[in-house]
Enzyme design. Structure first.
Site, mmCIF file in Angstrom:
data_model
loop_
_atom_site.group_PDB
_atom_site.id
_atom_site.type_symbol
_atom_site.label_atom_id
_atom_site.label_comp_id
_atom_site.label_asym_id
_atom_site.label_seq_id
_atom_site.Cartn_x
_atom_site.Cartn_y
_atom_site.Cartn_z
ATOM 1 N N HIS A 66 38.126 35.612 37.077
ATOM 2 C CA HIS A 66 38.827 37.112 36.819
ATOM 3 C C HIS A 66 40.155 37.855 37.640
ATOM 4 C CE1 HIS A 66 36.993 41.143 34.776
ATOM 5 N NE2 HIS A 66 37.784 41.315 34.983
ATOM 6 N N HIS A 68 43.689 40.194 36.928
ATOM 7 C CA HIS A 68 45.027 41.034 35.991
ATOM 8 C C HIS A 68 46.383 40.385 36.756
ATOM 9 C CE1 HIS A 68 41.525 42.647 33.336
ATOM 10 N NE2 HIS A 68 41.373 42.892 34.707
ATOM 11 N N ARG A 70 49.108 41.304 35.216
ATOM 12 C CA ARG A 70 49.742 41.896 34.264
ATOM 13 C C ARG A 70 51.676 41.854 33.477
ATOM 14 N NH1 ARG A 70 45.486 45.366 35.288
ATOM 15 N NH2 ARG A 70 45.194 46.824 36.241
ATOM 16 N N ASN A 100 44.470 41.890 28.383
ATOM 17 C CA ASN A 100 44.886 43.063 28.722
ATOM 18 C C ASN A 100 46.512 43.620 29.372
ATOM 19 O OD1 ASN A 100 44.713 43.377 31.509
ATOM 20 N ND2 ASN A 100 43.697 45.283 31.050
ATOM 21 N N HIS A 185 33.166 42.149 28.563
ATOM 22 C CA HIS A 185 33.400 43.937 30.075
ATOM 23 C C HIS A 185 32.009 44.883 28.504
ATOM 24 C CE1 HIS A 185 35.421 46.808 31.593
ATOM 25 N NE2 HIS A 185 34.993 47.480 30.933
ATOM 26 N N ASN A 294 36.938 50.328 37.514
ATOM 27 C CA ASN A 294 35.450 49.583 36.304
ATOM 28 C C ASN A 294 34.709 48.327 36.073
ATOM 29 O OD1 ASN A 294 34.290 50.484 33.734
ATOM 30 N ND2 ASN A 294 36.435 51.147 32.696
ATOM 31 N N ASP A 321 38.952 40.495 39.724
ATOM 32 C CA ASP A 321 38.641 41.781 39.069
ATOM 33 C C ASP A 321 40.035 41.587 39.751
ATOM 34 O OD1 ASP A 321 39.437 43.210 37.100
ATOM 35 O OD2 ASP A 321 37.473 44.271 37.638
ATOM 36 N N PHE A 339 41.952 52.431 36.625
ATOM 37 C CA PHE A 339 40.619 51.922 37.154
ATOM 38 C C PHE A 339 41.778 50.945 37.574
ATOM 39 C CE2 PHE A 339 38.439 54.573 33.914
ATOM 40 C CZ PHE A 339 37.357 55.052 34.617
ATOM 41 N N GLY A 340 41.317 50.592 39.264
ATOM 42 C CA GLY A 340 41.525 49.142 39.549
ATOM 43 C C GLY A 340 41.411 49.153 40.590
HETATM 44 ZN ZN LIG Z 1 36.978 44.720 33.151
#
Ligand SMILES: [Zn+2]
Length: 455
Positions: A66, A68, A70, A100, A185, A294, A321, A339-340
């Site tokens: 998991h 990101h 981007r 995402n 999620h 989050n 994450d 968030f992140g």
């Molecule tokens: Zn999430």
């Protein structure tokens, strides 16, 4: 590529129950084996590249289910090039990137873009996760069969909850046909509303809107029930609450097909960090937006339950994450900040605190970072078995270093750990037989031939 010899390290490979000081050989981009070189390895090969791993742990490269990256669409936050370099610095050799992006990973064209870009610019293996719903809008399923064929390893609308129980049910039904997990999620949007940090006394004290634990647990419970109904494959993203751990524990006891992950920050930090708590005892300014994530950092009792769940296997694995953001995304009031957290480069050092505190043993931690995530997604990685891809992380568990986000390979400098001292540092990362990270370390300076082979 000549052979590689990783000499004198403590080989820790939970996939085979190996924990011994030994040499590890790599040939043809694969793990060749342990011990003194076999005669055959000498034939028709040049001198091996030698990496001195004395005093270090030699483990399979970490597998992250998991993160990101981007890319496409938010390259100001991260690119596949910078994200995979950050991953390599953290010891990760396989990373599954969430959907995402902009456009989201919901079509074959975007899957292929990510795969191609990773092949050209990435330094570690990138496995795309596709969205569950078209445009991540929660209305209509993506073409799961086609996307599975294109090579996605899971389906997730991560960043957003799938509000519709009907859509979730269909996704889990199809998960059996395409044999890929559905990774929700879990966040009840209506209940969580505009909560920005864990609901509880700290939020009240700070006057920030609470994101209640129940908002996560309602959806965990729903998705477990739907997994039971359908027999589908469910993988729960970022479990953070004591109640969530208990729901997963009971589901597993009932034989429901569910796996779950926890993140380094939820395993090591609490909501007190929003109020300024830090490990070194020097408290920071409250409302640091680099603590905003989050699901949010939870209470100490949740953190302890999460660690206990990780220890007994209720929580199958650790994922990062990793969620890089620009300075602008974070330089604003707490309510409005993105968030992140940027996690790749601090994950191991933070997690080793659990070992140093006696809450987790080192083989279990390595297992949760290697073979356990690989098993959850049925990936052939996270092992030092002969013939496996030569993915290796070499780390010194006692090397101390101070977190300096300006030195990150990631474009995201958004970490609450800035200035904290971590004990445990990745010195070398080998992905598919190539050295993709080499720290500045005197032991490695003595083997100058290694430096020439850094990709
Ligand atoms: Zn999430």
């Amino acid at each position: 590529m000549p052979e590689m010899l990783i000499r004198g390290g403590r080989i820790l490979d939970p996939s085979q129950g190996i924990d011994q000081v030994d040499d590890l050989w790599i040939a043809d981009d694969q793990i060749a084996g342990l011990g003194p070189p076999a005669v055959s390895r000498h034939q028709n090969s040049t001198q091996p590249i030698v990496v001195d791993a004395t005093g270090c742990i030699v483990s399979p490269g970490f597998v992250d289910l998991h993160c990101h990256l981007r890319d496409p669409g938010f390259e100001e936050k991260e690119t596949i090039a910078t994200g995979t370099r950050a991953a390599a610095r953290g010891g990760f050799t396989t990373v599954c990137c969430m959907a995402n992006t902009n456009p989201p990973i919901d079509s074959r064209a975007v899957v292929e873009y990510v795969q191609r870009t990773a092949h050209v610019t990435g330094v570690v293996r990138v496995l795309p996760v596709a969205a569950i719903t078209r445009h991540m809008a929660g209305q209509e399923l993506v073409e799961m069969g086609e996307l599975a064929q294109a090579g996605v390893v899971a389906f997730s609308d991560d960043g957003r909850a799938v509000g519709s129980s009907r859509i979730m049910r269909y996704a889990l039904e199809y998960s059996k046909m395409v044999d890929r997990p559905i990774a929700p999620h879990c966040e009840d949007r209506d209940l969580v509303s505009d909560g920005v940090m864990n609901e509880g006394p700290v939020a009240t004290r700070l006057g920030l809107k609470g994101w209640p634990a129940t908002g996560e647990e309602i959806e965990i419970a729903r998705d477990i029930l739907l997994a039971e109904l359908t027999g589908g494959r469910l993988h729960l993203c970022h479990v953070t609450t004591a109640g969530g751990v208990e729901l997963v524990r009971r589901a597993k006891e009932k034989g429901i097909r569910v796996t779950a992950e926890a993140m380094p920050h939820h395993l090591t930090l609490t909501d007190e960090w929003v109020a300024g708590k830090r490990w070194d005892g020097r408290s920071a300014e409250p409302y640091d937006t680099n603590t905003k994530v989050n699901p949010p950092l939870r209470a100490e009792a949740d953190r302890r339950a999460l660690v206990a769940g990780l220890r007994d296997g209720t929580i199958d694995c650790i994922a990062t994450d990793h969620a890089p953001h620009t300075l602008v995304d974070k330089q604003c009031e707490y309510d409005f900040a993105a968030f992140g957290l940027s996690v790749f480069e601090t994950a191991l050092g933070a997690l080793l605190r659990l070992v140093q505190a006696g809450d987790l043993d080192l083989p279990t931690l390595v297992s949760r970072l290697t073979v356990d995530p690989a098993r959850a997604y049925r990936l052939p990685y996270g092992t030092l078995r002969p013939g496996a891809a030569a993915d290796v992380a070499i780390f010194d568990p006692s090397a101390e270093w101070v977190v300096d986000p300006s030195q990150f390979a990631s474009r995201g400098r958004n970490t609450p750990l800035a200035g904290q001292t971590l004990r445990g540092r990745v010195l070398v990362t080998i992905a598919g037989g190539r050295i993709v990270h080499l720290a500045d370390d005197r032991r490695l300076a003595q083997t100058p031939s290694v430096r020439e082979h850094v990709r």
